[in-house]
Scaffold this active site. Structure first.
Site, mmCIF file in Angstrom:
data_model
loop_
_atom_site.group_PDB
_atom_site.id
_atom_site.type_symbol
_atom_site.label_atom_id
_atom_site.label_comp_id
_atom_site.label_asym_id
_atom_site.label_seq_id
_atom_site.Cartn_x
_atom_site.Cartn_y
_atom_site.Cartn_z
ATOM 1 N N GLY A 165 0.788 -1.229 0.000
ATOM 2 C CA GLY A 165 0.000 0.000 0.000
ATOM 3 C C GLY A 165 0.820 1.280 0.000
ATOM 4 O O GLY A 165 0.261 2.375 -0.004
ATOM 5 N N LYS A 201 -5.471 3.536 -14.963
ATOM 6 C CA LYS A 201 -6.878 3.850 -14.741
ATOM 7 C C LYS A 201 -7.324 3.267 -13.405
ATOM 8 O O LYS A 201 -7.000 2.124 -13.069
ATOM 9 C CB LYS A 201 -7.725 3.255 -15.869
ATOM 10 C CG LYS A 201 -9.217 3.554 -15.772
ATOM 11 C CD LYS A 201 -9.521 5.010 -16.068
ATOM 12 C CE LYS A 201 -11.027 5.280 -16.057
ATOM 13 N NZ LYS A 201 -11.314 6.707 -16.253
ATOM 14 N N LYS A 237 -4.182 -6.224 3.262
ATOM 15 C CA LYS A 237 -5.191 -7.269 3.385
ATOM 16 C C LYS A 237 -5.499 -7.556 4.853
ATOM 17 O O LYS A 237 -4.603 -7.571 5.694
ATOM 18 C CB LYS A 237 -4.698 -8.536 2.687
ATOM 19 C CG LYS A 237 -4.473 -8.339 1.193
ATOM 20 C CD LYS A 237 -3.651 -9.461 0.596
ATOM 21 C CE LYS A 237 -3.280 -9.168 -0.840
ATOM 22 N NZ LYS A 237 -2.324 -10.157 -1.389
ATOM 23 N N GLU A 288 -0.280 -7.009 -10.567
ATOM 24 C CA GLU A 288 1.125 -7.193 -10.236
ATOM 25 C C GLU A 288 1.389 -8.667 -9.974
ATOM 26 O O GLU A 288 0.467 -9.479 -9.891
ATOM 27 C CB GLU A 288 1.523 -6.365 -9.014
ATOM 28 C CG GLU A 288 0.824 -6.766 -7.726
ATOM 29 C CD GLU A 288 1.187 -5.865 -6.557
ATOM 30 O OE1 GLU A 288 1.718 -4.776 -6.795
ATOM 31 O OE2 GLU A 288 0.940 -6.278 -5.410
ATOM 32 N N ARG A 292 7.051 -14.527 -4.361
ATOM 33 C CA ARG A 292 7.342 -15.146 -3.062
ATOM 34 C C ARG A 292 6.100 -15.894 -2.595
ATOM 35 O O ARG A 292 5.047 -15.801 -3.221
ATOM 36 C CB ARG A 292 7.689 -14.069 -2.029
ATOM 37 C CG ARG A 292 6.608 -12.973 -1.930
ATOM 38 C CD ARG A 292 6.831 -11.995 -0.815
ATOM 39 N NE ARG A 292 5.979 -10.836 -0.907
ATOM 40 C CZ ARG A 292 4.702 -10.768 -0.579
ATOM 41 N NH1 ARG A 292 4.095 -11.848 -0.123
ATOM 42 N NH2 ARG A 292 4.014 -9.643 -0.679
#
Length: 450
Positions: A165, A201, A237, A288, A292
């Site tokens: 974030g 966008k 999250k 994205e 990992r």
């Protein structure tokens, strides 16, 4: 197969890796900072070695100390877990130079997919749908504004090296663009030492859907279904589940095939995650790739029956995938709640301190991944996650009921946690009916979003 693995991490993921290694007959080395001297992973590993002071920069992010510890302890592989050095291309390259196996993709792949603008460009060339936006990196607000007007507002300003974030801002008009661009870029420079930005966008009220992929060194790639990670706070999250309530079998097939194509486009190896945005019309766009293992990998394990950590280790040791795409079956429904040492009523302020009493729930289909115990001192130096509570039911309704029951049984005293907040989310009618998107918490729990 490896004889000894060093875990370059801490907390519950370090414990999780140690347990997988123990079942495989592989010896383990735990590294720890001075703040983690009494951490559970140091007690469970076969050997443990201190690598520096509490500050991450002097311990868990210090590549030279970790590599020195690995050589000194005669470990032949390093598992980076998630966070810290798990997506650091330089670290992966240094492991290779030291003839130490890095349990993850190559440095070149991490470099290519870790830079989000480069990843977008790669996906476009592979024919993977991406959110409309810039193909080349952007460095100035002036260039960004010109491109944003071409794309059309609202737009999302993102740091190419961002994550968690950070380095992200929404701009809804040309009037607020320049300020948002500068703030996002400053955050990127501060957090990632990179001023490279890109513009895309902004999709209104999307779901955040990610597909778990696994790939070996021989070009075999499979996807293990999706996780719905739409319940977020400030792009972090909070709760994840699998499968997604609104994805049909046909859409799952198409998204899964796209995820596999994306991984093959970069000759990917080991565990990874292809992340998509899903709009209201069920159009999906590549967002994205995480190179990992993910925090939320247990929900995939619960619905597929696979052990992703063991599979990572086998693949890194040169073995072929243990499953083909035809072998993968999604059974039932799984939910994971991240229980953090934080106070939701005080803007989720971290709450380090000593755990005076703890009771962990159990029962059929209930799993706890944690590193805490009674009298454990939660340090203030690291991420506030205490444990992951994961449940599995025959369907979503049963999984929700099981999670609420488990949360009601969970006791962690001495510090504040977000357990009650998770219980509220699971009781929300919109959540129970599957009406979720990435703005869910802001819409239904505004009291926690000040």
């Amino acid at each position: 197969m490896f004889d000894k693995i060093l875990i370059a991490n801490r907390g519950e993921i370090a414990v999780r890796i140690i347990r997988a290694c123990r079942e495989m007959g592989i010896k383990t080395v735990a590294v720890y900072s001075e703040a983690d001297r009494d951490a559970l992973h140091t007690m469970l590993a076969d050997e443990a070695i201190c690598i520096g002071p509490a500050a991450s920069s002097q311990s868990y992010l210090n590549m030279e100390r970790i590599l020195t510890a690995c050589v000194a302890m005669k470990a032949d592989a390093i598992h980076p877990g998630f966070g810290f050095l798990s997506e650091n291309a330089r670290f992966a390259k240094l492991c290779e130079a030291c003839n130490i196996a890095f349990i993850g993709p190559s440095a070149d792949i991490i470099n290519r997919m870790g830079n989000k603008s480069e990843a977008r460009k790669t996906m476009m060339e592979a024919g993977v749908p991406v959110v409309p936006g810039t193909k080349e990196p952007v460095y100035t607000a002036e260039d960004g504004l010109r491109l944003a007007e071409t794309i059309g507002f609202p737009v999302m300003i993102k740091a190419s090296s961002g994550g968690g974030g950070k380095g992200m801002r929404i701009s809804r008009s040309r009037e607020d663009f320049t300020e948002n661009f500068h703030n996002a870029q400053l955050e990127s420079v501060k957090g990632f030492s990179d001023d490279t930005m890109y513009i895309e966008k902004y999709i209104e009220k999307p779901r955040h859907i990610e597909f778990q992929i696994m790939a070996d060194k021989f070009g075999h790639v499979v996807h293990l279904g999706e996780r719905d990670c739409s319940i977020q706070r400030r792009h972090q999250k909070v709760l994840e589940e699998s499968p997604c309530e609104v994805i049909s079998d046909e859409l799952r097939r198409r998204m899964g095939e796209t995820a596999v194509r994306a991984a093959k486009a970069v000759h990917y190896e080991n565990a990874g995650t292809i992340e998509f945005l899903l709009d209201k019309e069920k159009n999906f766009y590549f967002m994205e790739m995480n190179t990992r293992i993910q925090v939320e990998h247990p929900v995939t394990e619960m619905v597929t029956g696979m052990d992703l950590i063991k599979e990572q280790i086998r693949v890194a040791a040169g073995e072929t995938l243990s499953v083909s795409q035809e072998d993968v079956r999604i059974t039932g429904h799984a939910i994971e709640c991240r229980i953090n040492a934080e106070n939701p009523a005080r803007n989720f302020m971290p709450c380090p301190g000593t755990i005076t009493s703890v009771h962990l729930p159990g029962g059929n289909g209930v799993r706890i991944d944690t590193h805490i115990y009674q009298d454990y001192k939660v340090p203030s130096n690291y991420d506030s996650m205490l444990l992951k509570l994961i449940v599995h039911g025959k369907n979503r309704e049963e999984a929700i009921a099981k999670m609420r029951s488990a949360l009601g049984e969970l006791i962690v005293e001495g510090i504040e946690t977000n357990g009650d907040f998770q219980y509220e989310i699971l009781g929300n009618e919109a959540f129970r009916s599957g009406e979720t998107d990435t703005g869910f918490i802001e819409e239904y729990f505004p009291q926690y979003c000040k």
